[in-house]
Motif scaffolding. Structure first.
Motif, PDB file in Angstrom:
ATOM      1  N   CYS A   1      41.578  44.344  51.881  1.00 27.55           N
ATOM      2  CA  CYS A   1      41.455  45.033  50.591  1.00 27.55           C
ATOM      3  C   CYS A   1      42.184  46.376  50.608  1.00 27.55           C
ATOM      4  O   CYS A   1      42.025  47.173  51.525  1.00 27.55           O
ATOM      5  CB  CYS A   1      39.992  45.258  50.253  1.00 27.55           C
ATOM      6  SG  CYS A   1      39.764  45.931  48.606  1.00 27.55           S
ATOM      7  N   ILE A   2      42.984  46.612  49.561  1.00 26.13           N
ATOM      8  CA  ILE A   2      43.694  47.890  49.461  1.00 26.13           C
ATOM      9  C   ILE A   2      42.965  48.846  48.508  1.00 26.13           C
ATOM     10  O   ILE A   2      43.460  49.930  48.210  1.00 26.13           O
ATOM     11  CB  ILE A   2      45.167  47.710  49.002  1.00 26.13           C
ATOM     12  CG1 ILE A   2      45.247  47.000  47.641  1.00 26.13           C
ATOM     13  CG2 ILE A   2      45.957  46.922  50.043  1.00 26.13           C
ATOM     14  CD1 ILE A   2      46.620  47.078  47.000  1.00 26.13           C
TER      15      ILE A   2
ATOM     16  N   CYS B   1      36.689  43.546  46.325  1.00 23.86           N
ATOM     17  CA  CYS B   1      36.727  42.158  46.807  1.00 23.86           C
ATOM     18  C   CYS B   1      36.095  42.010  48.190  1.00 23.86           C
ATOM     19  O   CYS B   1      35.678  40.923  48.568  1.00 23.86           O
ATOM     20  CB  CYS B   1      38.158  41.609  46.802  1.00 23.86           C
ATOM     21  SG  CYS B   1      39.227  42.256  48.103  1.00 23.86           S
TER      22      CYS B   1
ATOM     23  N   CYS C   1      39.063  47.941  43.374  1.00 25.78           N
ATOM     24  CA  CYS C   1      38.825  46.586  43.859  1.00 25.78           C
ATOM     25  C   CYS C   1      37.637  46.567  44.802  1.00 25.78           C
ATOM     26  O   CYS C   1      37.521  47.395  45.697  1.00 25.78           O
ATOM     27  CB  CYS C   1      40.054  46.045  44.585  1.00 25.78           C
ATOM     28  SG  CYS C   1      39.798  44.334  45.130  1.00 25.78           S
TER      29      CYS C   1
ATOM     30  N   CYS D   1      42.228  40.880  46.984  1.00 26.23           N
ATOM     31  CA  CYS D   1      43.419  41.236  47.745  1.00 26.23           C
ATOM     32  C   CYS D   1      43.772  40.138  48.733  1.00 26.23           C
ATOM     33  O   CYS D   1      44.859  40.135  49.313  1.00 26.23           O
ATOM     34  CB  CYS D   1      43.192  42.549  48.490  1.00 26.23           C
ATOM     35  SG  CYS D   1      42.783  43.917  47.395  1.00 26.23           S
TER      36      CYS D   1
HETATM   37 ZN   LIG Z   1      40.446  44.138  47.272  1.00 29.21          ZN
END
Ligand SMILES: [Zn+2]
Length: 157
Positions: free
Chosen positions: A146-147, A141, A139, A82
């Motif tokens: 980060c979403i 990450c 996700c 993200c």
């Molecule tokens: Zn992310």
């Protein structure tokens, strides 16, 4: 030009690609290679993508995508983030032959040796984002930005 990256296990997901030398903002790092196929053929071979969360397909344009499951290179191991340090650039070829378009991964900021290379997959699925799909495309990450999912919100749909 010697390679400035290496693939190894990633804390984000599976294998990742890491810089082994400093990479400057704007530098082209690697071409995303694989077997060219039409979206239609990909749907037949892999389904709509919602089922497995496979990410070795790169949408090249409206007609074609690159299937890095076949004849792919190291670029296919680059993870989504993200808050990425790279972007995937589609280089449109002259003329009408969209098969000649190519994709390059380019640094969007200076990258230090040891950093994991990432770009924003920008995945848009034409199906409702169910809880199961969100899990498949979760996700990890780890960025403060980060979403929690690789899926893009579907604006105006
Ligand atoms: Zn992310």
């Amino acid at each position: 030009m010697s390679r400035r990256f290496v693939a190894r296990r990633s804390p984000i997901h599976g294998n990742g690609v890491f810089a082994t030398a400093p990479i400057k903002k704007g530098e082209e790092i690697v071409e995303y290679k694989g077997t060219l196929m039409t979206h239609q053929d990909a749907d037949v071979m892999y389904g709509d993508g919602g089922e497995t969360g496979h990410t070795f397909l790169f949408t090249l344009n409206d007609e074609y995508l690159i299937d890095a499951n076949r004849k792919g290179n190291t670029a296919r191991w680059i993870n989504h983030s993200c808050d990425p340090n790279c972007q995937a650039l589609v280089l449109e070829a002259e003329g009408d032959d969209r098969r000649k378009d190519r994709v390059f991964i380019e640094a969007i900021r200076n990258i230090k040796p040891g950093e994991e290379l990432t770009y924003d997959y920008g995945i848009i699925l034409d199906v409702p984002h169910t809880a199961r799909l969100k899990k498949v495309w979760k996700c990890l990450c780890g960025s403060p930005k980060c979403i929690g999912t690789m899926l893009k919100p579907k604006h105006g749909r």
